[in-house]
Structures are given as structure tokens and as C-alpha cells.
Design an enzyme around this catalytic site. Structure first.
Site, PDB file in Angstrom:
ATOM      1  N   CYS A   1      -2.263  -8.337 -11.550  1.00  0.00           N
ATOM      2  CA  CYS A   1      -3.864  -8.967 -11.437  1.00  0.00           C
ATOM      3  C   CYS A   1      -4.178  -8.958 -13.145  1.00  0.00           C
ATOM      4  O   CYS A   1      -4.134  -7.734 -13.654  1.00  0.00           O
ATOM      5  CB  CYS A   1      -4.831  -8.321 -10.722  1.00  0.00           C
ATOM      6  SG  CYS A   1      -4.545  -8.636  -9.101  1.00  0.00           S
TER       7      CYS A   1
ATOM      8  N   GLU B   1      15.562  -9.503  -7.060  1.00  0.00           N
ATOM      9  CA  GLU B   1      14.396  -9.766  -7.696  1.00  0.00           C
ATOM     10  C   GLU B   1      14.375 -11.340  -8.082  1.00  0.00           C
ATOM     11  O   GLU B   1      13.302 -12.050  -7.692  1.00  0.00           O
ATOM     12  CB  GLU B   1      14.091  -9.121  -8.931  1.00  0.00           C
ATOM     13  CG  GLU B   1      13.506  -7.603  -8.862  1.00  0.00           C
ATOM     14  CD  GLU B   1      13.542  -7.015 -10.367  1.00  0.00           C
ATOM     15  OE1 GLU B   1      12.328  -6.454 -10.502  1.00  0.00           O
ATOM     16  OE2 GLU B   1      14.586  -7.072 -11.003  1.00  0.00           O
TER      17      GLU B   1
ATOM     18  N   ASN C   1      -9.227  -6.020 -10.213  1.00  0.00           N
ATOM     19  CA  ASN C   1      -7.749  -5.289 -10.047  1.00  0.00           C
ATOM     20  C   ASN C   1      -7.757  -4.127  -9.455  1.00  0.00           C
ATOM     21  O   ASN C   1      -8.399  -3.261  -9.917  1.00  0.00           O
ATOM     22  CB  ASN C   1      -7.409  -5.306 -11.677  1.00  0.00           C
ATOM     23  CG  ASN C   1      -5.768  -5.157 -11.762  1.00  0.00           C
ATOM     24  OD1 ASN C   1      -5.074  -5.112 -10.613  1.00  0.00           O
ATOM     25  ND2 ASN C   1      -5.464  -4.894 -12.937  1.00  0.00           N
ATOM     26  N   GLY C   2      -6.910  -3.861  -8.380  1.00  0.00           N
ATOM     27  CA  GLY C   2      -6.962  -2.613  -7.791  1.00  0.00           C
ATOM     28  C   GLY C   2      -7.031  -2.807  -6.077  1.00  0.00           C
ATOM     29  O   GLY C   2      -6.880  -3.829  -5.659  1.00  0.00           O
TER      30      GLY C   2
ATOM     31  N   LYS D   1       4.513  -8.031 -13.013  1.00  0.00           N
ATOM     32  CA  LYS D   1       4.997  -7.140 -14.056  1.00  0.00           C
ATOM     33  C   LYS D   1       4.652  -5.598 -13.927  1.00  0.00           C
ATOM     34  O   LYS D   1       5.414  -4.606 -13.944  1.00  0.00           O
ATOM     35  CB  LYS D   1       4.793  -7.787 -15.286  1.00  0.00           C
ATOM     36  CG  LYS D   1       5.433  -7.121 -16.399  1.00  0.00           C
ATOM     37  CD  LYS D   1       7.035  -7.171 -16.413  1.00  0.00           C
ATOM     38  CE  LYS D   1       7.692  -6.288 -17.350  1.00  0.00           C
ATOM     39  NZ  LYS D   1       9.041  -6.229 -17.171  1.00  0.00           N
TER      40      LYS D   1
ATOM     41  N   GLU E   1      20.874  -1.068 -10.126  1.00  0.00           N
ATOM     42  CA  GLU E   1      20.075  -1.801 -11.178  1.00  0.00           C
ATOM     43  C   GLU E   1      20.594  -3.225 -10.966  1.00  0.00           C
ATOM     44  O   GLU E   1      19.705  -4.102 -11.228  1.00  0.00           O
ATOM     45  CB  GLU E   1      20.101  -1.282 -12.231  1.00  0.00           C
ATOM     46  CG  GLU E   1      19.521  -2.222 -13.613  1.00  0.00           C
ATOM     47  CD  GLU E   1      18.043  -2.531 -13.198  1.00  0.00           C
ATOM     48  OE1 GLU E   1      17.195  -1.906 -12.531  1.00  0.00           O
ATOM     49  OE2 GLU E   1      17.370  -3.390 -13.943  1.00  0.00           O
TER      50      GLU E   1
ATOM     51  N   TRP F   1      -2.544 -11.118  -8.177  1.00  0.00           N
ATOM     52  CA  TRP F   1      -1.340 -10.841  -7.349  1.00  0.00           C
ATOM     53  C   TRP F   1      -1.999 -10.316  -6.007  1.00  0.00           C
ATOM     54  O   TRP F   1      -2.491  -8.948  -6.052  1.00  0.00           O
ATOM     55  CB  TRP F   1      -0.631  -9.538  -8.051  1.00  0.00           C
ATOM     56  CG  TRP F   1       0.702  -9.012  -7.426  1.00  0.00           C
ATOM     57  CD1 TRP F   1       1.977  -9.806  -7.763  1.00  0.00           C
ATOM     58  CD2 TRP F   1       0.943  -8.008  -6.658  1.00  0.00           C
ATOM     59  NE1 TRP F   1       2.909  -9.142  -6.781  1.00  0.00           N
ATOM     60  CE2 TRP F   1       2.073  -8.247  -6.123  1.00  0.00           C
ATOM     61  CE3 TRP F   1       0.190  -6.941  -6.120  1.00  0.00           C
ATOM     62  CZ2 TRP F   1       2.830  -7.082  -5.248  1.00  0.00           C
ATOM     63  CZ3 TRP F   1       0.631  -6.112  -5.252  1.00  0.00           C
ATOM     64  CH2 TRP F   1       2.007  -6.305  -4.870  1.00  0.00           C
TER      65      TRP F   1
ATOM     66  N   ARG G   1       1.193 -10.867 -15.217  1.00  0.00           N
ATOM     67  CA  ARG G   1       0.819  -9.749 -14.601  1.00  0.00           C
ATOM     68  C   ARG G   1       0.623 -10.051 -12.906  1.00  0.00           C
ATOM     69  O   ARG G   1       0.159  -9.100 -12.192  1.00  0.00           O
ATOM     70  CB  ARG G   1      -0.569  -9.108 -15.143  1.00  0.00           C
ATOM     71  CG  ARG G   1      -0.185  -8.530 -16.509  1.00  0.00           C
ATOM     72  CD  ARG G   1      -1.830  -8.181 -16.953  1.00  0.00           C
ATOM     73  NE  ARG G   1      -2.081  -6.809 -16.385  1.00  0.00           N
ATOM     74  CZ  ARG G   1      -1.921  -5.497 -16.634  1.00  0.00           C
ATOM     75  NH1 ARG G   1      -1.151  -5.411 -17.820  1.00  0.00           N
ATOM     76  NH2 ARG G   1      -2.117  -4.452 -15.973  1.00  0.00           N
TER      77      ARG G   1
ATOM     78  N   HIS H   1      31.508   4.309   5.561  1.00  0.00           N
ATOM     79  CA  HIS H   1      30.481   4.874   6.740  1.00  0.00           C
ATOM     80  C   HIS H   1      29.486   3.861   7.308  1.00  0.00           C
ATOM     81  O   HIS H   1      28.512   4.338   7.604  1.00  0.00           O
ATOM     82  CB  HIS H   1      29.918   6.067   5.913  1.00  0.00           C
ATOM     83  CG  HIS H   1      30.895   7.186   5.630  1.00  0.00           C
ATOM     84  ND1 HIS H   1      31.497   7.753   6.513  1.00  0.00           N
ATOM     85  CD2 HIS H   1      31.317   7.665   4.383  1.00  0.00           C
ATOM     86  CE1 HIS H   1      32.324   8.704   5.927  1.00  0.00           C
ATOM     87  NE2 HIS H   1      32.239   8.724   4.497  1.00  0.00           N
TER      88      HIS H   1
ATOM     89  N   LYS I   1      18.484  -6.373 -10.067  1.00  0.00           N
ATOM     90  CA  LYS I   1      18.217  -7.892 -10.781  1.00  0.00           C
ATOM     91  C   LYS I   1      18.524  -9.071  -9.967  1.00  0.00           C
ATOM     92  O   LYS I   1      17.724  -9.827  -9.847  1.00  0.00           O
ATOM     93  CB  LYS I   1      19.221  -7.744 -11.964  1.00  0.00           C
ATOM     94  CG  LYS I   1      18.911  -6.777 -13.215  1.00  0.00           C
ATOM     95  CD  LYS I   1      17.582  -7.263 -14.106  1.00  0.00           C
ATOM     96  CE  LYS I   1      16.369  -6.861 -13.509  1.00  0.00           C
ATOM     97  NZ  LYS I   1      15.992  -5.310 -13.386  1.00  0.00           N
TER      98      LYS I   1
HETATM   99  C1  G6P Z   1       7.296  -3.657 -11.213  1.00  0.00           C
HETATM  100  C2  G6P Z   1       8.368  -4.427 -11.666  1.00  0.00           C
HETATM  101  C3  G6P Z   1       9.555  -3.807 -12.003  1.00  0.00           C
HETATM  102  C4  G6P Z   1       9.541  -2.437 -12.718  1.00  0.00           C
HETATM  103  C5  G6P Z   1       8.737  -1.515 -12.111  1.00  0.00           C
HETATM  104  C6  G6P Z   1       8.230  -0.272 -12.925  1.00  0.00           C
HETATM  105  O1  G6P Z   1       7.810  -3.247  -9.822  1.00  0.00           O
HETATM  106  O2  G6P Z   1       8.460  -5.625 -11.176  1.00  0.00           O
HETATM  107  O3  G6P Z   1      10.403  -4.653 -12.976  1.00  0.00           O
HETATM  108  O4  G6P Z   1      10.692  -1.734 -13.056  1.00  0.00           O
HETATM  109  O5  G6P Z   1       7.259  -1.997 -11.582  1.00  0.00           O
HETATM  110  O6  G6P Z   1       7.506  -0.728 -14.007  1.00  0.00           O
HETATM  111  P1  G6P Z   1       7.157  -0.010 -15.047  1.00  0.00           P
HETATM  112  O7  G6P Z   1       6.343  -0.458 -16.154  1.00  0.00           O
HETATM  113  O8  G6P Z   1       6.635   1.500 -14.876  1.00  0.00           O
HETATM  114  O9  G6P Z   1       8.465   0.452 -15.810  1.00  0.00           O
END
Ligand code: G6P
Length: 624
Positions: free
Chosen positions: A2, A504, A114-115, A619, A497, A73, A27, A520, A501
Site C-alpha cells: 500500500c 511469482e 496502510n496496515g 513489493k 529461489e 494491496w 507497493r 519420498h 521466481k
Molecule cells: C515480499 C516480496 C518478496 C520479498 C519479501 C521480503 O513478499 O514480494 O519478493 O522477497 O517480501 O522482502 P524484503 O524487503 O524483506 O526483502
């Protein structure tokens, strides 16, 4: 998560607000809105969807020199016009109030939030007892109504009404609020960032400094439990207990927060390609050829204190957590200090034991992730030694930790982390080297690692040069509905990771497993339509990992091998090979991340996905 923007001054407010929202859109982007004070009245426009949808709705000219804006968001209530912010609410004065002293018989306020208001049900009950009913499904409108109700009942200023309402609130908030007939903006913060921008005859506020940087470099951060009143000529800050707070302004390093797309199609692509330079920045000035070690000056721990560390605990969320898993592995294998990584939110809620000789490190690109921040506060509260590895300079986590390391990767805008992830890995390698050289890593071994790290930007450059080939491979897998990513020991976090990716940004279901775990359970799902990407670094476990390829092949599962091994059996077994350069084992996570980022990016492109702003995500997640 947000975005909040607020302005009061001499410019056309709507222009400032919309420019700010554009900067903040990364955001949260499921709806957006603005309220502007125009000829004494608050006028509000809001729309579900991206900022574009709001722009279509707005009249060509909006007069007014103060206002608030928001890009959302969703937490409470689906993305919709009604649930979008600002929430403009009107409450009638109680019948018994002396109306002769109150020419207006109603109180109106507009609020962006926001929150998460955790006790919104309880506040709603109080409102319903007063026959007040929100129109939307949001906790934010409940907060707006609570403030308006207090203001109407107690005939207090908007600042005081906000203060009294927030005393009743459990949860997190960054808010901006305003009322008709006043150009003042009221702000408050608990857990969600609010930054005040100081201008000449104008004042700004935003949840992210990037929205302020085109207007001013002088800023001050609200701390948790603070409220502020902005007028065009200045600002005053007080605590929730109504005690004045003295704030010090700081000067923003505009370079470190500005982001422009330039000629790139997507921020993600730009950020992937920037990695040779961002990694060079993370390394800059931190390698020491004289003692074959590294220097991380911000740790605020001398050699003796570093020697006393018996265990390292790394905490983060999302990609930061995956980077932390690789970091724990680097520290343990190089410095021989037991290290492990844990999701920050889980750690915090299991009443963790905090040990005197453990070093706790929180890792975060944004420095604002609420779960990571809350874990950091829990560690501090219990007296733990706490460091931060953070990208965003001056962010909340950076300000609250005892010491730490900035990544210097520059602003990361794409939701899917790429350059910040690789810079986290580089910081872990530097930390592992420093800790190892204080212990029993020889100068010769140290020299190899120093050299390897110096060569890293060039190795990343070479890996990026394979983009066309990776794009072709990605295009041939983009239509699958599910994929596995596997690796053993140090390759497992890389696989995690890689899967992250892909899911996401392409929305392809992707799961990572240690390769040894396939038999397993997951093997039951291997089929000719379910590909597996095997991460195969050139190390002692290669032989064992090859048997995983055999097992998958025997079940007709398509195989992609990501490897830097010259072993000739790999191209025979795998349908496709993604190549990474040969390098020191400590660099494996960095060089192998690149093909995985490009693979996900090109799968998402082939599917026509919104790469930078994937559905449902944001983000910077500043709520629990
Ligand atoms: C969100 C983002 C991720 C990120 C995570 C942690 O979920 O979508 O891409 O890895 O937050 O974010 P930070 O800013 O704490 O690295």
C-alpha cells in the site's frame, strides 16, 4: 505494501499526488484513489485496478492545494471501487449536542491507511451501537468512522480525534487523514512507514521516500506511536500520549532511491541485467588483500566479539529467507560456525530462546517487511545481539538494528527480487569470509575467496550473455502447469529461489525439494508433462545428484539441468542444459541465480504476464 502520499502547499495537489502514486504503485496495485480539498470541500475519486483506471476517472482539472492519495494491496475486503482508499466518511453530530454552536451538523473526514486494524470487529461493534455502519468491507473505513465519531462526539480537532481513536486500536497503521475546510494533513504511524518531506511553503508525506525525492531531499521519519500535523508552513509531531516529539531532519541520498525504467520493457529485466554493477557496488571497499579477508565496518563488533560467536541465526521472508539459507550454508562451511535460517514470522511466534553467544541477523531488501521487523524487535527485547543486512538506506530495520551491512544494490522496483537477492548472497559471502579468517581459514584460502569475489561481476556478465539461449528453453516450458526444482545441500536453497521466481511471475505451480527427497513423495507426480529443473553445482555431490536425474528420466519426466560442471553425462541425461560458469563453490548461489531469474522472466513473458506487478503480491509487505 500500500502506498500513501499526502501534500499540502502551493502546487496543484492532484498533480503531486498522482506523480507520487506512480512512484508508489509497485507497493500495491489493486486499486487507487485520491481526496483533494477543493474550495473547502473534500472531493474523492477512487477505482479498482491499476492507477490507469483512476486516471480515466479523473476530471481534466482538479483545483485544490492539499490532498491525500493511496494505492492499495488488499488485506480486508477484495479489490473493488468501494474498498479502495481514501475512505471518506460522514458522521452526524449527536442530537443532544448544541447545534447552535455547530453550524455544520455533520463531521466528514477522509483517510488513507496502510496496515491492519486487528481489533476492527470490536471497533465495529462500538460504531454499530451508535448506528454507524461502514459501506465497505475494510478495517480502514472502520478506523475512519471511529475517528469521525470521536470528533463529532467530543468536538475535538482532527489531530486529537485521531490520537484518541488510535489509542483504541490494536494493529499496524500508517495513516494520512484530512477534513473539509482545512489544508492540514494528519499523519500517524505504528508499524507501517510514514516519511515527512519538508519543502518551502509546502509539506509532503509518503510511505516511501521515492515518492518524495522529486520534490525535496529533507525528510524526517515518523516513529511508531507518533502522530504529526502538516501545514503548508511546517509540521508538529507528538506521541500517542500527546507529548511533543522533537524530530531531526535528514537529507536523502536521491541517487539511492530514484528509479527509472529507461529503455527497458520491465524493471525485472533491468534489475537482472544490472547485477554485474550492483554486485560490484556491494563488494566495493570491502575486500582486504593485505589480510586476505573482508571488512564489514558497520557490524559494530570487534574481532574478539566476532570470535565469541558460537552460532548464527538468520531471519528473513520470501527471497530474503532463501538467500539467508544460502548464507547460513556459506557461514557454516567456511567459518565452521553453526548457522541456520528461519522465516522471520515463524521465529517470532514460537517464543524463541535468545542466546548470549548467538549472532542474530535479519535480512531484508526493503528494510520494512513487518514480519522481519517484528522478529528484530523480539530479539532486541530479549537482549540478543542483532545485525541487519538491508538494501534500503534509512529504512525502519536499518534504523533499529545494532549494526549491519547495507547491500548498496540501489532501488529494487520489480516485486520479484533479483539484484537484491544476489547482493544479499554477496554480503553473506563477505561475512562468512570475515568470520572464517578470524578463525581457521588460511591466508591462502582467504586469498582465493577474495579473488573469486573480485571476479564475480565478470562471471555474472558471462552468465547474462546466455539470455537468448535461456529464453528459447523457457519458451518451450512456458505451457506446463507444474514444475519441480531440486538440488542437494547448498543447491537446495538455490532451487527454492528458482521455484519462487517462477511461481511469482509466471503463475506456474513450482515446488522445490532437496533432490534426495524426491523418492519420498514428489516422484509420484513426475510425468511427461511435469518438468524438473535440477541444480547441479560442480561439487562432491554431483555423482549423487546425477542419480536424481536418472530417477526422473526413468519416469519420462522432462529434465532441465542447471550446472557449471563439465561432466559429459549431464547433456546426455537432460533435455536442456542451462550453463553457469565454473567458479569457487562459495559463488555457486550467485552465478546459478542468474539463469533461474532469466528462465522465470522469459516464461512469464511468453505467457503475457504482468512481470513487474504480479497478481496478489506486493513489493514491501508491511503487514503481518
Ligand atoms: C515480499 C516480496 C518478496 C520479498 C519479501 C521480503 O513478499 O514480494 O519478493 O522477497 O517480501 O522482502 P524484503 O524487503 O524483506 O526483502
Amino acid at each position: 505494501m500500500c502506498g500513501i502520499i499526502a501534500y499540502t502547499g502551493k502546487q496543484t495537489a492532484s498533480t503531486v499526488l498522482l506523480q507520487g502514486l506512480k512512484q508508489l504503485e509497485y507497493r500495491g496495485y489493486d486499486s487507487a484513489g485520491i481526496s483533494v480539498l477543493s474550495r473547502g470541500k473534500l472531493r474523492t475519486w477512487k477505482a479498482a485496478g491499476k492507477l490507469e483506471a483512476l486516471l480515466h476517472l479523473l476530471p481534466t482539472k482538479i483545483s485544490g492545494k492539499s490532498g491525500i492519495g493511496h494505492t492499495r494491496w488488499a488485506t480486508h475486503g477484495a479489490p473493488s471501487d468501494l474498498n479502495a482508499h481514501p475512505h471518506s466518511v460522514t458522521v452526524s453530530l449527536p442530537d443532544d449536542q448544541n447545534r447552535s454552536n455547530n453550524p455544520e451538523s455533520t463531521v466528514t473526514i477522509s483517510l488513507v491507511h496502510n496496515g491492519i486494524i486487528e481489533n476492527s470487529e470490536q471497533l465495529l461493534q462500538q460504531l454499530q451501537d451508535q448506528q454507524l455502519q461502514p459501506q465497505s468491507e475494510t478495517d480502514s473505513e472502520i478506523l475512519a468512522l471511529t475517528i469521525a465519531s470521536i470528533k463529532s462526539q467530543q468536538s475535538v480537532s482532527l489531530l486529537e480525534a485521531c490520537r484518541l481513536a488510535l489509542l483504541q486500536v490494536h494493529g499496524t497503521y500508517g495513516i494520512a487523514a484530512m477534513e473539509p475546510d482545512s489544508s492540514d494533513i494528519i499523519l500517524a504511524r505504528n508499524g507501517s512507514p510514514v516519511i515527512i518531506g519538508i519543502g518551502e511553503g509546502e509539506m509532503f508525506a509518503a510511505s516511501d521516500a521515492s515518492a518524495l525525492s522529486r520534490h525535496t531531499r529533507e525528510v524526517t521519519h515518523l516513529e511508531d506511536g507518533e502522530l504529526a500535523c502538516l501545514t503548508p508552513d511546517g509540521y508538529q509531531v507528538q506521541s500517542l500520549n500527546a507529548q511533543p516529539s522533537i524530530k531531526t531532519a535528514i537529507t536523502l541520498d536521491v541517487q539511492s532511491i530514484n528509479h527509472q525504467l529507461g529503455d527497458y520493457a520491465h524493471f525485472m529485466h533491468k534489475e537482472i541485467l544490472e547485477q554485474p554493477a550492483t554486485i560490484a557496488r556491494t563488494l566495493s571497499g570491502r575486500l582486504d588483500h593485505r589480510f586476505n579477508t573482508s571488512h564489514l565496518g558497520g557490524l559494530n563488533l570487534d574481532a574478539r566479539e566476532l570470535l565469541d560467536i558460537k552460532r548464527i541465526k538468520l531471519l528473513g521472508c520470501g527471497s530474503a529467507y532463501y538467500a539467508a539459507q544460502s548464507g547460513a550454508d556459506m557461514i557454516e562451511s567456511l567459518a565452521r560456525i553453526p548457522g541456520d535460517a528461519e522465516p522471520a514470522a515463524e521465529f517470532r511466534y514460537r517464543n524463541p530462546l535468545i542466546e548470549r553467544d548467538t549472532l542474530y541477523i535479519v535480512v531484508s531488501q526493503s528494510g520494512e517487511t513487518y514480519d522481519t521487523l517484528a522478529a528484530a524487535r523480539e530479539i532486541k527485547r530479549k537482549g540478543g545481539k542483532l545485525l541487519g543486512i538491508v538494501n534500503s538506506v534509512g529504512s525502519t530495520i536499518a534504523r533499529e538494528v545494532d549494526g549491519g551491512v547495507y547491500m548498496h544494490a540501489g532501488p529494487e522496483v520489480s516485486v520479484a527480487s533479483t539484484k537484491a537477492y544476489s547482493s544479499m548472497l554477496v554480503v553473506f559471502a563477505l561475512l562468512a569470509l570475515q568470520l572464517a579468517r578470524i578463525r581457521d581459514l588460511s591466508p591462502q584460502q582467504g586469498a582465493h575467496i577474495v579473488q573469486a569475489l573480485e571476479d564475480l561481476p565478470q562471471l555474472i556478465e558471462e552468465t547474462l550473455a546466455q539470455e537468448e539461449m535461456i529464453k528459447t528453453v523457457a519458451a518451450s516450458y512456458a505451457d506446463v502447469s507444474s514444475a519441480f526444482f531440486v538440488g542437494r545441500t547448498s543447491a537446495y536453497p538455490i532451487a527454492l529461489e528458482g521455484a519462487q521466481k517462477l511461481k511469482e511471475i509466471s503463475y506456474i505451480h513450482a515446488e522445490a525439494y532437496p533432490a534426495s527427497e524426491l523418492k519420498h513423495g514428489p516422484l509420484a507426480l513426475i510425468s511427461p508433462t511435469t518438468p524438473t529443473l535440477v541444480v547441479l553445482p560442480d561439487n562432491d555431490l554431483l555423482e549423487k545428484s546425477l542419480s536424481a536425474l536418472e530417477e526422473i528420466k526413468a519416469r519420462q519426466g522432462p529434465l532441465i539441468a542447471l550446472t557449471n560442471s563439465p561432466d559429459k553425462r549431464i547433456p546426455k541425461l537432460a533435455d536442456h542444459v542451462l550453463k553457469a560458469p565454473q567458479c569457487h563453490p562459495i559463488l555457486h548461489p550467485m552465478v546459478m541465480a542468474i539463469p533461474l531469474q532469466l528462465f522465470a522472466y522469459h516464461c512469464a513473458l511468453a505467457l503475457g504476464r504482468d512481470v513487474d506487478q504480479p497478481r496478489n503480491l506486493a513489493k514491501s509487505v508491511t503487514v503481518e
